[in-house]
Design a protein around this motif. Sequence first.
Motif, PDB file in Angstrom:
ATOM      1  N   GLY A 248      91.589   2.572  73.542  1.00 44.94           N
ATOM      2  CA  GLY A 248      92.349   1.471  74.113  1.00 44.94           C
ATOM      3  C   GLY A 248      91.526   0.186  74.101  1.00 44.94           C
ATOM      4  O   GLY A 248      92.053  -0.907  73.853  1.00 44.94           O
ATOM      5  N   GLN A 249      90.227   0.339  74.341  1.00 40.23           N
ATOM      6  CA  GLN A 249      89.282  -0.770  74.227  1.00 40.23           C
ATOM      7  C   GLN A 249      88.107  -0.317  73.379  1.00 40.23           C
ATOM      8  O   GLN A 249      87.597   0.799  73.557  1.00 40.23           O
ATOM      9  N   ASP A 250      87.687  -1.166  72.446  1.00 35.97           N
ATOM     10  CA  ASP A 250      86.563  -0.812  71.591  1.00 35.97           C
ATOM     11  C   ASP A 250      85.356  -0.463  72.460  1.00 35.97           C
ATOM     12  O   ASP A 250      85.123  -1.082  73.507  1.00 35.97           O
ATOM     13  N   THR A 251      84.565   0.519  72.019  1.00 37.57           N
ATOM     14  CA  THR A 251      83.485   1.020  72.866  1.00 37.57           C
ATOM     15  C   THR A 251      82.198   1.200  72.081  1.00 37.57           C
ATOM     16  O   THR A 251      82.196   1.391  70.863  1.00 37.57           O
ATOM     17  N   ILE A 252      81.107   1.150  72.830  1.00 32.59           N
ATOM     18  CA  ILE A 252      79.780   1.455  72.295  1.00 32.59           C
ATOM     19  C   ILE A 252      79.091   2.478  73.200  1.00 32.59           C
ATOM     20  O   ILE A 252      77.897   2.747  73.070  1.00 32.59           O
ATOM     21  N   ASP A 253      79.858   3.073  74.099  1.00 29.38           N
ATOM     22  CA  ASP A 253      79.361   4.074  75.049  1.00 29.38           C
ATOM     23  C   ASP A 253      79.055   5.369  74.297  1.00 29.38           C
ATOM     24  O   ASP A 253      79.959   6.123  73.925  1.00 29.38           O
ATOM     25  N   MET A 254      77.768   5.673  74.070  1.00 28.66           N
ATOM     26  CA  MET A 254      77.375   6.810  73.257  1.00 28.66           C
ATOM     27  C   MET A 254      77.751   8.142  73.898  1.00 28.66           C
ATOM     28  O   MET A 254      78.166   9.078  73.208  1.00 28.66           O
ATOM     29  N   ALA A 255      77.610   8.245  75.211  1.00 23.16           N
ATOM     30  CA  ALA A 255      77.976   9.500  75.878  1.00 23.16           C
ATOM     31  C   ALA A 255      79.466   9.762  75.721  1.00 23.16           C
ATOM     32  O   ALA A 255      79.897  10.898  75.461  1.00 23.16           O
ATOM     33  N   LYS A 256      80.247   8.720  75.850  1.00 31.69           N
ATOM     34  CA  LYS A 256      81.696   8.856  75.697  1.00 31.69           C
ATOM     35  C   LYS A 256      82.059   9.242  74.266  1.00 31.69           C
ATOM     36  O   LYS A 256      82.897  10.119  74.037  1.00 31.69           O
ATOM     37  N   LEU A 257      81.414   8.590  73.284  1.00 35.26           N
ATOM     38  CA  LEU A 257      81.693   8.885  71.885  1.00 35.26           C
ATOM     39  C   LEU A 257      81.326  10.326  71.527  1.00 35.26           C
ATOM     40  O   LEU A 257      82.101  11.038  70.888  1.00 35.26           O
ATOM     41  N   LEU A 284      83.493  12.824  58.698  1.00 37.00           N
ATOM     42  CA  LEU A 284      83.559  11.971  59.888  1.00 37.00           C
ATOM     43  C   LEU A 284      83.951  10.558  59.460  1.00 37.00           C
ATOM     44  O   LEU A 284      83.426  10.028  58.468  1.00 37.00           O
ATOM     45  N   LYS A 285      84.866   9.949  60.193  1.00 34.58           N
ATOM     46  CA  LYS A 285      85.297   8.584  59.916  1.00 34.58           C
ATOM     47  C   LYS A 285      85.078   7.715  61.147  1.00 34.58           C
ATOM     48  O   LYS A 285      85.363   8.135  62.271  1.00 34.58           O
ATOM     49  N   ILE A 286      84.558   6.515  60.928  1.00 32.32           N
ATOM     50  CA  ILE A 286      84.368   5.530  61.991  1.00 32.32           C
ATOM     51  C   ILE A 286      85.022   4.213  61.565  1.00 32.32           C
ATOM     52  O   ILE A 286      84.837   3.757  60.428  1.00 32.32           O
ATOM     53  N   ARG A 287      85.794   3.633  62.474  1.00 35.47           N
ATOM     54  CA  ARG A 287      86.343   2.289  62.238  1.00 35.47           C
ATOM     55  C   ARG A 287      85.776   1.359  63.310  1.00 35.47           C
ATOM     56  O   ARG A 287      85.933   1.609  64.513  1.00 35.47           O
ATOM     57  N   TYR A 288      85.113   0.301  62.881  1.00 36.72           N
ATOM     58  CA  TYR A 288      84.482  -0.618  63.814  1.00 36.72           C
ATOM     59  C   TYR A 288      85.497  -1.628  64.346  1.00 36.72           C
ATOM     60  O   TYR A 288      86.635  -1.711  63.876  1.00 36.72           O
ATOM     61  N   SER A 289      85.044  -2.412  65.293  1.00 34.67           N
ATOM     62  CA  SER A 289      85.930  -3.390  65.937  1.00 34.67           C
ATOM     63  C   SER A 289      86.423  -4.455  64.961  1.00 34.67           C
ATOM     64  O   SER A 289      87.465  -5.068  65.190  1.00 34.67           O
ATOM     65  N   ASN A 290      85.694  -4.696  63.871  1.00 34.01           N
ATOM     66  CA  ASN A 290      86.130  -5.668  62.854  1.00 34.01           C
ATOM     67  C   ASN A 290      86.985  -5.007  61.767  1.00 34.01           C
ATOM     68  O   ASN A 290      87.240  -5.593  60.730  1.00 34.01           O
ATOM     69  N   PHE A 291      87.381  -3.734  62.002  1.00 32.15           N
ATOM     70  CA  PHE A 291      88.242  -2.943  61.116  1.00 32.15           C
ATOM     71  C   PHE A 291      87.538  -2.431  59.856  1.00 32.15           C
ATOM     72  O   PHE A 291      88.186  -1.825  59.004  1.00 32.15           O
ATOM     73  N   ASP A 292      86.236  -2.651  59.729  1.00 32.85           N
ATOM     74  CA  ASP A 292      85.496  -1.979  58.659  1.00 32.85           C
ATOM     75  C   ASP A 292      85.531  -0.472  58.925  1.00 32.85           C
ATOM     76  O   ASP A 292      85.290  -0.022  60.051  1.00 32.85           O
ATOM     77  N   THR A 293      85.817   0.299  57.886  1.00 33.84           N
ATOM     78  CA  THR A 293      85.922   1.751  58.038  1.00 33.84           C
ATOM     79  C   THR A 293      84.926   2.439  57.122  1.00 33.84           C
ATOM     80  O   THR A 293      84.834   2.112  55.933  1.00 33.84           O
ATOM     81  N   TYR A 321      76.549   6.005  62.040  1.00 33.15           N
ATOM     82  CA  TYR A 321      76.660   4.916  63.019  1.00 33.15           C
ATOM     83  C   TYR A 321      75.324   4.181  63.128  1.00 33.15           C
ATOM     84  O   TYR A 321      74.420   4.592  63.852  1.00 33.15           O
ATOM     85  N   ASN A 322      75.180   3.108  62.368  1.00 33.09           N
ATOM     86  CA  ASN A 322      73.910   2.377  62.360  1.00 33.09           C
ATOM     87  C   ASN A 322      74.064   0.879  62.557  1.00 33.09           C
ATOM     88  O   ASN A 322      73.109   0.128  62.449  1.00 33.09           O
ATOM     89  N   ARG A 323      75.290   0.416  62.858  1.00 29.88           N
ATOM     90  CA  ARG A 323      75.499  -1.027  63.024  1.00 29.88           C
ATOM     91  C   ARG A 323      75.328  -1.481  64.461  1.00 29.88           C
ATOM     92  O   ARG A 323      75.192  -2.671  64.729  1.00 29.88           O
ATOM     93  N   ARG A 324      75.400  -0.572  65.394  1.00 31.09           N
ATOM     94  CA  ARG A 324      75.392  -0.904  66.822  1.00 31.09           C
ATOM     95  C   ARG A 324      76.518  -1.872  67.155  1.00 31.09           C
ATOM     96  O   ARG A 324      76.369  -2.794  67.953  1.00 31.09           O
ATOM     97  N   MET A 325      77.631  -1.683  66.515  1.00 25.73           N
ATOM     98  CA  MET A 325      78.826  -2.482  66.752  1.00 25.73           C
ATOM     99  C   MET A 325      79.843  -1.606  67.482  1.00 25.73           C
ATOM    100  O   MET A 325      79.839  -0.384  67.350  1.00 25.73           O
ATOM    101  N   ARG A 326      80.702  -2.242  68.273  1.00 26.73           N
ATOM    102  CA  ARG A 326      81.711  -1.477  68.997  1.00 26.73           C
ATOM    103  C   ARG A 326      82.625  -0.734  68.033  1.00 26.73           C
ATOM    104  O   ARG A 326      82.949  -1.221  66.955  1.00 26.73           O
TER     105      ARG A 326
END
Length: 386
Positions: A248-257, A284-293, A321-326
């Motif tokens: 619902g909101q972009d996150t960088i919370d590692m424990a949550k992820l 594994l797929k990750i989509r960042y807050s800027n929509f880079d996937t 996950y190496n960008r440290r982006m949400r």
Amino acid sequence: MERAIVHMDLDTFFVSCERLNNDKLKGIPVIVGGGERGVVASCSYEARFYGVRSAMPIKMALRLCPEARVVKGDMEMYSRLSQTVTHVIEEKAPVVKKASIDEHYLDISGMDKFFGAYKWTEELSQSITHHTGLPISFALSVNKTVAKIGTGEAKPTGRKEIRQEMVKPFLSPLSIKKIPMLGDTTFQLLSRIGIRQIYTLAEMPVEVLQQMIGKNGIDIWKKANGIDHSPVEPYTERKSISTEHTFGQDTIDMAKLRGLITGMVEKLAYQLRSEQWLTCTVVLKIRYSNFDTETRQCRIPYTSADHTLSRSVMELFDKLYNRRMRIRLVGVRFTNLVRGSLQINLFEDTQEMVSLYQAMDRIKNRFGYDKVGKASGFRLSPKKEK
């Protein structure tokens, strides 16, 4: 036109693979498994003579057969040889379904018009052994159920043909244990009321059987009577299962992820076991807050075990996950599926781990998959998927 269905089964597959690499293992009791606290993944016929069986604790197996040679096993080699066998079959057979790492169903209906179906199947089995060095058994019959039972009776390295008029005479004297998908609980229930042979089960009123064991009663009754209209569906390597979660909101919370990913893996692994799938590729797929996937995948030995899959997915996450982006979205996918009932890595895990998985799956089957799991994934399991 009478159907012509073939079931092919590689004899003591893991053991046969090991014997290709080590001639000293031929003719002696062999156990494939791992560690003193591990369990038997496979065993040779020489070991079975002493009562050794798959899924038995290694310690118990060695008490029954102290002279047995224990080999840890190499799933990468087994997977590679399995693929070679599949390729040989697919080059020649019109319709093929890979049922597990060492089993295949073939539909060769109509082959008798051009070439004897039994002779054609016998030459195919010889071709498989020529290309791989692996022994194989097969049975040719009118449907998948009878063909599979026939292969079991033909082993080791046997061939059997069961025409329509021979189906009932062939099935009748056999134990009901021979019926595919008839588990120990059902066997014990039927045995208590004197139903131990397929003949007795086949003569039982189907309504009574349905009342006793539920909706599966009809399927079991049909199999006992040699009735199985299920098609041989072509096998494809591209089958996969997957799940994604959008925050619902972009996150960088590692424990949550990490907790979320753990829950996603547990859900998919339970689905694999419930539907009798094994996977050898995790994505594994990750989509960042800027929509880079970004996606990353890795191959592993065939498995459906939560902890093995979780470890692989987490390793992918650490690399990816190496960008440290949400992060906006995470997704997990298991692909390159084959049919199989192995539930854990039998080469590394203990009998206690086997029992734990079985107990957890029983709870999930009864109360829902999200009612039991790892604490990290259970508390943060995804509630919204896309």
